[in-house]
Design an enzyme around this catalytic site. Structure first.
Site, PDB file in Angstrom:
ATOM      1  N   LYS A  71       0.947  -1.240   0.037  1.00  0.00           N
ATOM      2  CA  LYS A  71       0.070   0.092  -0.099  1.00  0.00           C
ATOM      3  C   LYS A  71       0.863   1.117   0.023  1.00  0.00           C
ATOM      4  O   LYS A  71       0.432   2.309  -0.622  1.00  0.00           O
ATOM      5  CB  LYS A  71      -0.816  -0.101   1.145  1.00  0.00           C
ATOM      6  CG  LYS A  71      -2.147  -0.868   1.103  1.00  0.00           C
ATOM      7  CD  LYS A  71      -2.979  -1.036   2.243  1.00  0.00           C
ATOM      8  CE  LYS A  71      -4.142  -1.760   2.230  1.00  0.00           C
ATOM      9  NZ  LYS A  71      -5.190  -1.812   3.193  1.00  0.00           N
TER      10      LYS A  71
ATOM     11  N   LYS B 199      -5.957  -8.812  -7.389  1.00  0.00           N
ATOM     12  CA  LYS B 199      -7.298  -8.753  -6.881  1.00  0.00           C
ATOM     13  C   LYS B 199      -8.356  -7.563  -7.414  1.00  0.00           C
ATOM     14  O   LYS B 199      -7.863  -6.512  -7.773  1.00  0.00           O
ATOM     15  CB  LYS B 199      -6.709  -8.466  -5.426  1.00  0.00           C
ATOM     16  CG  LYS B 199      -8.251  -8.602  -4.576  1.00  0.00           C
ATOM     17  CD  LYS B 199      -7.554  -8.583  -3.041  1.00  0.00           C
ATOM     18  CE  LYS B 199      -8.635  -8.745  -2.081  1.00  0.00           C
ATOM     19  NZ  LYS B 199      -8.275  -8.513  -0.520  1.00  0.00           N
TER      20      LYS B 199
ATOM     21  N   LYS C 212     -11.108  -1.317  -5.533  1.00  0.00           N
ATOM     22  CA  LYS C 212     -11.762  -0.145  -5.900  1.00  0.00           C
ATOM     23  C   LYS C 212     -10.711   0.917  -6.302  1.00  0.00           C
ATOM     24  O   LYS C 212     -11.332   2.103  -7.014  1.00  0.00           O
ATOM     25  CB  LYS C 212     -12.402   0.309  -4.365  1.00  0.00           C
ATOM     26  CG  LYS C 212     -11.532   0.593  -3.306  1.00  0.00           C
ATOM     27  CD  LYS C 212     -12.353   0.906  -1.856  1.00  0.00           C
ATOM     28  CE  LYS C 212     -12.699  -0.456  -1.573  1.00  0.00           C
ATOM     29  NZ  LYS C 212     -13.488  -0.282  -0.267  1.00  0.00           N
TER      30      LYS C 212
END
Length: 335
Positions: free
Chosen positions: A115, A199, A202
């Site tokens: 991230k 994956k 969003k």
């Protein structure tokens, strides 16, 4: 303090664009657990702000997740639905656990590396330390079970390690239960419709990569029609899906929506072209998702109702969490 029996805790981040992966990998499983467990379901808004959120969007997204919980079938009268920031015990326990957990443990967390990207120096301290907040979320209710996807298993291990170290450091025996993972269903990891090796997310720039919980029937059909596949027909065995990520993803989605195994799906559709399978998948997805989408829209039109559910849920959550934090403070030596 009495030990809970079969208490589940889990949460979903309110970062917008709830999608099929959130539903199949998490929310749908929450619905089934309410039949067998005492369930506490959180909208983890404190986790959301580990990266910057527009305040108005955060409020709307928090209501959207709560609406999705209810629309999917979670009963707020028998389960606790609330947003994390309403219960101060989460933050209080997180600080104490920050002083129990070790930096080396956090340095091994692969999700932070993913991230934060290449410029980790600019990531927030919250993004680095959020596995400790996740541990606090679970332990403040002394939860015994946590439904998790494969990507969260490492964080649950950290929660278990932190609980064990707290118990050992303070001679608290088994004050904190060591929470067990619940990994459920054939499609706990739903992949992008545009790239079956990634994956569903969003944050993907392509809206065609995901089916959102607000998509119309036409949107769903269009996205499945354009989903990445290959020119070969569907195989007749699960082994034949190896090396075909797009095909495996669509078969997995069909299996999860239909309550079937991948083998059962292939027994029905093996040997057929995607031109036949994709419309069948689109019809199934519309059948399963449209009622939830419609109910979400109805609930979202009444924000005061959702806020009332969250407020009542927070009152019930505090009734469990506050005595736990009070006992933790005694154990630690706070007066």
């Amino acid at each position: 303090m009495e030990k809970p029996q079969n208490r589940v805790f889990s949460g979903v981040q309110p970062t917008g664009n709830l999608h099929l992966g959130n539903y199949l990998g998490a929310i749908r499983n929450f619905v089934g657990l309410q039949q067998t467990h005492e369930c506490i379901y959180c909208v983890v808004d404190m986790h959301a702000i580990t990266v910057w959120q527009d305040p108005k969007e955060l409020a709307a997204n928090t209501r959207e997740v709560a609406a999705a919980y209810i629309a999917a079938g979670i009963d707020p009268s028998t389960n606790i639905i609330f947003n994390q920031s309403k219960v101060a015990a989460h933050a209080e326990l997180a600080w104490i656990l920050n002083c129990v957990a070790r930096i080396g443990w956090l340095n091994r967390m692969t999700q932070f590396k993913d991230k934060a990207g290449k410029d980790r120096e600019k990531a927030s301290v919250g993004l680095y330390a959020y596995p400790i907040l996740m541990a606090a979320d679970i332990l403040v209710y002394r939860a015994t079970h946590v439904p998790v996807g494969d990507d969260q298993k490492q964080h649950l291990e950290l929660a278990r390690d932190t609980a064990q170290k707290f118990n050992n450091d303070f001679g608290a025996q088994d004050f904190f239960p060591l929470p067990e993972p619940l990994i459920m269903g054939p499609a706990t990891r739903v992949m992008s419709l545009r790239d079956g090796t990634k994956k569903m997310s969003k944050s993907d720039p392509s809206d065609l990569s995901r089916i959102t919980m607000r998509d119309s029937a036409d949107d769903i059909a269009k996205k499945i029609r354009k989903a990445q596949t290959d020119p070969d027909p569907l195989p007749e065995t699960v082994e034949g899906l190896q090396g075909r990520p797009g095909a495996e993803n669509l078969v997995g989605i069909y299996a999860a929506l239909a309550g079937m195994t991948k083998a059962e799906v292939l027994a029905q559709y093996g040997g057929q072209q995607f031109s036949a399978f994709k419309p069948a998948l689109a019809d199934l997805a519309v059948e399963k998702l449209s009622p939830i989408t419609d109910e979400m829209a109805r609930l979202m039109a009444d924000p005061a109702y959702i806020d009332g559910i969250l407020s009542k849920g927070a009152d019930r959550a505090r009734a469990i969490a506050d005595p736990v934090v009070a006992r933790v403070k005694e154990i630690v030596g706070f007066i």
